[in-house]
Scaffold this motif. Structure first.
Motif, PDB file in Angstrom:
ATOM      1  N   LYS A 177      45.690  26.905  20.329  1.00 40.80           N
ATOM      2  CA  LYS A 177      46.978  27.059  21.017  1.00 40.80           C
ATOM      3  C   LYS A 177      48.140  26.587  20.152  1.00 40.80           C
ATOM      4  CE  LYS A 177      47.628  28.806  24.035  1.00 40.80           C
ATOM      5  NZ  LYS A 177      47.787  30.296  24.099  1.00 40.80           N
ATOM      6  N   LYS A 178      47.904  25.559  19.326  1.00 39.25           N
ATOM      7  CA  LYS A 178      48.969  25.120  18.419  1.00 39.25           C
ATOM      8  C   LYS A 178      49.280  26.191  17.387  1.00 39.25           C
ATOM      9  CE  LYS A 178      48.753  20.112  18.834  1.00 39.25           C
ATOM     10  NZ  LYS A 178      48.660  18.815  18.108  1.00 39.25           N
ATOM     11  N   HIS A 179      48.311  27.064  17.140  1.00 33.99           N
ATOM     12  CA  HIS A 179      48.540  28.192  16.226  1.00 33.99           C
ATOM     13  C   HIS A 179      49.103  29.404  16.965  1.00 33.99           C
ATOM     14  CE1 HIS A 179      46.519  26.070  13.009  1.00 33.99           C
ATOM     15  NE2 HIS A 179      46.675  27.103  12.197  1.00 33.99           N
ATOM     16  N   GLY A 180      49.317  29.276  18.277  1.00 37.19           N
ATOM     17  CA  GLY A 180      49.893  30.376  19.039  1.00 37.19           C
ATOM     18  C   GLY A 180      48.924  31.515  19.302  1.00 37.19           C
ATOM     19  N   LEU A 181      47.619  31.233  19.275  1.00 38.90           N
ATOM     20  CA  LEU A 181      46.613  32.273  19.469  1.00 38.90           C
ATOM     21  C   LEU A 181      46.196  32.379  20.930  1.00 38.90           C
ATOM     22  CD1 LEU A 181      44.357  31.431  16.386  1.00 38.90           C
ATOM     23  CD2 LEU A 181      46.228  33.093  16.526  1.00 38.90           C
ATOM     24  N   ARG A 182      45.669  33.547  21.287  1.00 43.92           N
ATOM     25  CA  ARG A 182      45.121  33.729  22.631  1.00 43.92           C
ATOM     26  C   ARG A 182      43.806  32.964  22.713  1.00 43.92           C
ATOM     27  NH1 ARG A 182      43.517  39.547  25.309  1.00 43.92           N
ATOM     28  NH2 ARG A 182      42.249  39.619  23.405  1.00 43.92           N
ATOM     29  N   LEU A 183      43.648  32.176  23.780  1.00 42.26           N
ATOM     30  CA  LEU A 183      42.451  31.344  23.961  1.00 42.26           C
ATOM     31  C   LEU A 183      41.666  31.816  25.177  1.00 42.26           C
ATOM     32  CD1 LEU A 183      40.786  28.790  23.157  1.00 42.26           C
ATOM     33  CD2 LEU A 183      42.265  27.505  24.742  1.00 42.26           C
ATOM     34  N   ALA A 184      40.376  32.094  24.974  1.00 43.59           N
ATOM     35  CA  ALA A 184      39.489  32.527  26.060  1.00 43.59           C
ATOM     36  C   ALA A 184      38.392  31.487  26.250  1.00 43.59           C
ATOM     37  CB  ALA A 184      38.875  33.886  25.725  1.00 43.59           C
ATOM     38  N   HIS A 185      38.196  31.069  27.491  1.00 41.41           N
ATOM     39  CA  HIS A 185      37.198  30.034  27.806  1.00 41.41           C
ATOM     40  C   HIS A 185      36.069  30.637  28.638  1.00 41.41           C
ATOM     41  CE1 HIS A 185      36.156  25.908  29.772  1.00 41.41           C
ATOM     42  NE2 HIS A 185      35.307  26.249  28.813  1.00 41.41           N
ATOM     43  N   ILE A 186      34.872  30.624  28.073  1.00 44.11           N
ATOM     44  CA  ILE A 186      33.693  31.109  28.794  1.00 44.11           C
ATOM     45  C   ILE A 186      33.058  29.947  29.547  1.00 44.11           C
ATOM     46  CG2 ILE A 186      31.410  32.155  28.543  1.00 44.11           C
ATOM     47  CD1 ILE A 186      32.453  33.567  26.067  1.00 44.11           C
ATOM     48  N   VAL A 187      32.707  30.194  30.796  1.00 43.51           N
ATOM     49  CA  VAL A 187      32.213  29.187  31.751  1.00 43.51           C
ATOM     50  C   VAL A 187      33.365  28.268  32.135  1.00 43.51           C
ATOM     51  CG1 VAL A 187      30.289  27.703  32.386  1.00 43.51           C
ATOM     52  CG2 VAL A 187      30.022  29.253  30.462  1.00 43.51           C
ATOM     53  N   ALA A 188      34.480  28.861  32.487  1.00 37.85           N
ATOM     54  CA  ALA A 188      35.663  28.115  32.932  1.00 37.85           C
ATOM     55  C   ALA A 188      35.505  27.717  34.407  1.00 37.85           C
ATOM     56  CB  ALA A 188      36.912  28.970  32.751  1.00 37.85           C
ATOM     57  N   GLY A 189      36.323  26.756  34.820  1.00 37.77           N
ATOM     58  CA  GLY A 189      36.372  26.373  36.231  1.00 37.77           C
ATOM     59  C   GLY A 189      35.226  25.511  36.715  1.00 37.77           C
ATOM     60  N   THR A 190      34.409  24.982  35.814  1.00 38.98           N
ATOM     61  CA  THR A 190      33.316  24.100  36.249  1.00 38.98           C
ATOM     62  C   THR A 190      33.834  22.668  36.303  1.00 38.98           C
ATOM     63  OG1 THR A 190      32.518  23.803  33.989  1.00 38.98           O
ATOM     64  CG2 THR A 190      31.541  25.588  35.269  1.00 38.98           C
ATOM     65  N   ARG A 191      33.466  21.935  37.331  1.00 36.38           N
ATOM     66  CA  ARG A 191      33.936  20.561  37.515  1.00 36.38           C
ATOM     67  C   ARG A 191      32.850  19.681  38.136  1.00 36.38           C
ATOM     68  NH1 ARG A 191      37.186  22.727  35.026  1.00 36.38           N
ATOM     69  NH2 ARG A 191      39.449  22.836  35.248  1.00 36.38           N
ATOM     70  N   SER A 192      32.835  18.411  37.707  1.00 37.73           N
ATOM     71  CA  SER A 192      32.003  17.400  38.373  1.00 37.73           C
ATOM     72  C   SER A 192      32.862  16.568  39.310  1.00 37.73           C
ATOM     73  CB  SER A 192      31.364  16.478  37.329  1.00 37.73           C
ATOM     74  OG  SER A 192      32.362  15.688  36.688  1.00 37.73           O
ATOM     75  N   PHE A 193      34.186  16.615  39.108  1.00 31.76           N
ATOM     76  CA  PHE A 193      35.175  15.821  39.850  1.00 31.76           C
ATOM     77  C   PHE A 193      34.988  14.322  39.603  1.00 31.76           C
ATOM     78  CE2 PHE A 193      34.661  19.821  42.169  1.00 31.76           C
ATOM     79  CZ  PHE A 193      35.943  20.311  42.044  1.00 31.76           C
ATOM     80  N   ASP A 194      34.397  13.981  38.472  1.00 32.88           N
ATOM     81  CA  ASP A 194      34.253  12.587  38.047  1.00 32.88           C
ATOM     82  C   ASP A 194      35.038  12.430  36.745  1.00 32.88           C
ATOM     83  OD1 ASP A 194      33.569  10.070  37.231  1.00 32.88           O
ATOM     84  OD2 ASP A 194      31.402  10.392  37.227  1.00 32.88           O
ATOM     85  N   ILE A 195      36.246  11.911  36.852  1.00 30.39           N
ATOM     86  CA  ILE A 195      37.132  11.830  35.695  1.00 30.39           C
ATOM     87  C   ILE A 195      36.638  10.826  34.672  1.00 30.39           C
ATOM     88  CG2 ILE A 195      38.682  10.019  36.506  1.00 30.39           C
ATOM     89  CD1 ILE A 195      39.633  13.355  34.777  1.00 30.39           C
TER      90      ILE A 195
END
Length: 352
Positions: free
Chosen positions: A110-128
């Motif tokens: 993102k600092k290079h201004g590129l498009r970023l795609a995340h595979i297996v997005a939206g997964t959470r344990s809700f334990d910070i």
């Protein structure tokens, strides 16, 4: 001009998830790729057979980062990946899962201004307090394309403020590899003299669980006792291998190749594991699975699939194993879009 994609991987499990994407890209016009690995080219976890088993090439570039401290690893991957991007024209960076190296690559992209795609997005344990949870939040927050495996993950991404046009429910990429290799599984020699469907599989990888020797010994003793005369096949490494070797009823062995492990889990009576990936594959294969964790990244494996969470509770483990051995397990169904066509949806979206 072709869409130039960098596929970034940080650990062995990532390759199982990107192999279907590479195969799809290779037969698609207007898109090309380079495969980058954060580690060394002599990484011992990348056994010789892995890439031939997956029918994919070895990485084009090895960043050579090898350290235990997560903060140091993050900084070194950022530095090395920045050097890579400076000399390799790239339009899109694909990252997988939730490793520290994955987060590092996402930040640099993102600092290079590129498009970023995340595979297996939206997964959470809700334990910070879990480092991986922080990685997930950062990666999803930066991503332009969030490829989710299920409705639950898409809902999480939406609740956290991701714009709807960025979220794509593409399905579980692991299932692409399972379908592709269905006729290629190899029966391992450890099953000599054992009938298919008449053994249990035990795996454990979480450092926090393995480091609690007393709890691990209690769990393994319970498994050994309640399994009776059913063999327990345990492909393990390191400290887990040593601990399990003290349990005489376990058939402990070094980790198997991808194709052998696929056969082992497909034909098991049941699986006991702390691995989310193994639990997902068990749901696809309709094999009973007991997960030694209090949460799962893909709740579909519990609500629809064959997975049951017992945490680190020995009594709950015993209750679940008793049901499994008696053949009283629930019947699972496949979650939406776990159909082996996830890679096709991802590549189509990249080209849209």
């Amino acid at each position: 001009m072709k869409n130039r994609v960098c596929i970034f991987t940080g650990a062995r499990p990532n390759f199982v998830k990107v192999a279907p994407i590479i195969r799809t890209i290779e037969r698609t016009e207007d898109i090309t790729y380079e495969l980058v690995y954060a580690g060394r080219d002599d990484d011992p976890t990348l056994e010789f057979s892995l890439f031939s088993d997956l029918q994919m090439p070895r990485p084009d570039v090895f960043l050579g980062v090898d350290c235990e401290n997560l903060n140091e690893l993050t900084g070194r991957v950022m530095a090395e990946f920045e050097r890579y991007l400076d000399s390799h024209p790239t339009d899109t960076v694909i990252v997988v899962d939730d490793l520290a190296s994955t987060m590092a690559a996402a930040i640099v992209a993102k600092k290079h201004g590129l498009r970023l795609a995340h595979i297996v997005a939206g997964t959470r344990s809700f334990d910070i307090n879990m480092p991986k949870e922080i990685n997930r939040l950062v990666i999803d927050g930066l991503s332009d394309l969030l490829f989710t495996a299920g409705v639950g993950s898409s809902s999480i991404a939406t609740r956290e403020g991701a714009e709807m046009h960025k979220i794509y429910l593409v399905g579980n990429i692991l299932m692409d590899s399972l379908r592709f290799n269905h006729q290629r599984w190899q029966r391992p020699t450890c099953l000599e003299g054992i009938d298919d469907g008449r053994y249990l599989v035990f795996t454990v990888n979480r450092k926090v669980l393995i480091s609690d020797h007393e709890k691990m010994q209690q769990m393994m003793a319970a498994i050994s006792r309640d399994a009776g005369d059913i063999p327990v096949i345990a492909p393990l490494r390191g400290e887990a291998y040593t601990l399990a070797s003290e349990c005489s009823s376990f058939r402990v062995l070094q980790p198997l190749s991808y194709l052998e492990f696929g056969y082992l889990t497909l034909h098991a009576m049941g699986i006991i594991t702390d691995s989310g990936n193994v639990a997902e594959e068990a749901t696809f294969n309709h094999v009973p699975c007991i997960t030694l964790n209090s949460y799962t990244e893909h709740i579909e494996t519990v609500k629809q699939g064959t997975n049951v969470l017992v945490g680190e509770n020995v009594e709950r483990l015993q209750e679940a194993l008793a049901q499994l051995v008696k053949g009283e397990w629930k019947h699972g169904t496949l979650p939406d879009r776990w159909d082996g066509r996830t890679a096709e949806r991802i590549v189509q979206t990249l080209l849209a």
